[in-house]
Design an enzyme around this catalytic site. Sequence first.
Site, short mmCIF file in Angstrom:
data_model
loop_
_atom_site.label_atom_id
_atom_site.label_comp_id
_atom_site.label_asym_id
_atom_site.label_seq_id
_atom_site.Cartn_x
_atom_site.Cartn_y
_atom_site.Cartn_z
N GLU A 1 0.83 -1.21 0.00
CA GLU A 1 0.00 0.00 0.00
C GLU A 1 0.85 1.25 0.00
OE1 GLU A 1 -2.67 -1.00 -1.03
OE2 GLU A 1 -4.17 -0.58 0.52
N THR B 1 -6.15 8.57 -5.75
CA THR B 1 -6.17 8.66 -4.29
C THR B 1 -5.54 9.97 -3.83
OG1 THR B 1 -5.99 6.27 -4.17
CG2 THR B 1 -5.56 7.47 -2.16
#
Lengths: 307, 307
Positions: A128, A181
């Site tokens: 991530e 994001t």
Amino acid sequence: MNEIKLFCPATIANLSCGFDVLGLCLATAGDEMIIRKSNIKGVRITKIVGANLPMETENNVSGVAALAMLEEVETEFGFEIEIYKNIKAGSGIGSSAASSAGAVFGINELLGRPFTRKELVKFAMQGEKLASGNAHADNVAPCLLGGFTLVRSSNPLDIIKIDSPSELFATVVHPQIELKTSDARSVLKQTVSLKSAITQWGNVGGLVAGLYTNDYELIGRSLHDEIIEPIRSMLIPGFDLIKKTAYENGALGSGISGSGPSIFALSKGNETAEKIAKAMSKVYDEINLPYEIHVSKVNPEGVSIIK
Amino acid sequence: MNEIKLFCPATIANLSCGFDVLGLCLATAGDEMIIRKSNIKGVRITKIVGANLPMETENNVSGVAALAMLEEVETEFGFEIEIYKNIKAGSGIGSSAASSAGAVFGINELLGRPFTRKELVKFAMQGEKLASGNAHADNVAPCLLGGFTLVRSSNPLDIIKIDSPSELFATVVHPQIELKTSDARSVLKQTVSLKSAITQWGNVGGLVAGLYTNDYELIGRSLHDEIIEPIRSMLIPGFDLIKKTAYENGALGSGISGSGPSIFALSKGNETAEKIAKAMSKVYDEINLPYEIHVSKVNPEGVSIIK
């Protein structure tokens, strides 16, 4: 065992009030991966189907997660990873998390499980970090553990798995627009009013209580977000209408999945979840916006072995 | 039944991370009240022992709470209220809440229970409004319902009772200084950083999860407050030392009770709670600061009938 084939599920992070702390695991949307022992030490990505992603181990989220794990365990051999992507990157339902979690779960199985599922979270978080610059557990935790997860604290890492009421279903629609994001993060204000924060933590408490007591109404009453959603939803086409449609068709609650653009609704029972899916589809059909839509029970298990 | 004698328990509101939403009920600290039917309609405060409080119904929190309730129910008769105060006003353990809750609970019993305990909360909140200008439920909810309570929302009112793990004990020390709720409120900042807010709602989720799963360690890990406590604790003499002492003696967590100046600690088992009480006492003894101290199991029942 020299090879393992996995289902790596999609996940919904944040869940309205639970920004940065709550997530849940889906059962019907996800990638597949094959992890194979190799005589060549190290980790190699040997195949990626369904997405245009880096093949170099250190540039691929599953490669990076695997390498983080292999720093903490001795092995005589290496690993090959094949990735069959179904979850689109940037969809807001944990695409990078599925790949990161799958890699570490599969290698752990092939090594005879030196780590628990919970212990694998910290390795998957390194994937991530590569994907978003932030080693967060919002998606990898539910992907690895199944059910609902609460990331009480990121540092030190403290994750609580919460079983889902058996009739809780999710509908997730992914409008096919690109929303990074980083853009979804940059619109957020760095301060919030104390009043809104109190409302938010009251709702987090209510949602957790509702999950433990199988109180669907309480879950619904708690699914509100007056901090992130009012800002971030402006980046998502038709958000207000999709959410209104979900409620009109019986949703317990509805909000942004992860950092968007996907929008989720939770409901009691498959029938309501399917009805919501149909109604959401109609909204995007009418404006000719391409979308994908998923209806799924909450997946109690997390990433799982296909064979 | 023409007369009822009640135990009206003290309560701890906020509980670190749960500012404005969480509270718990004590078993060993509280007031007594006698409520009596009268041929004279209306509500009269006929006796107050142990405190210098207004006798006029409309200036007394229990009178105001009783009047709010009687607006919603028909009666042929009136009520007399006697109050025997043990909980000091301004102590931070719900003195006004005990009186407000006791009045409406007692009248409800004498009327044959037209309202549930939960329905009584809104009337008791009117007493709190008189006391602090703010009709909050943080203390009246646990006082009426027992156990832990979560005020998910104040408007509309949504209260969830959470049973307490059986071995959870509280130690509460009340340093005898005056700290007005209004002063304790005025030092608070009206905005908080998003980062701190996320930490706080992660902890609220963890605390609620810990209560449902009887996970004492998780309860302990969740009992933190990085928003209110760092500011408000400066108004409380010896706060840091008392808190440190609680942890050194085995507390799961420790923080400000309500708006202070009382300081609470939670622990597993009576023995640890007593040990903490002894150690806290020593701290205030050494600086000659008068104090009261209570050790109590969490009271599962709330306000109760003595006879």
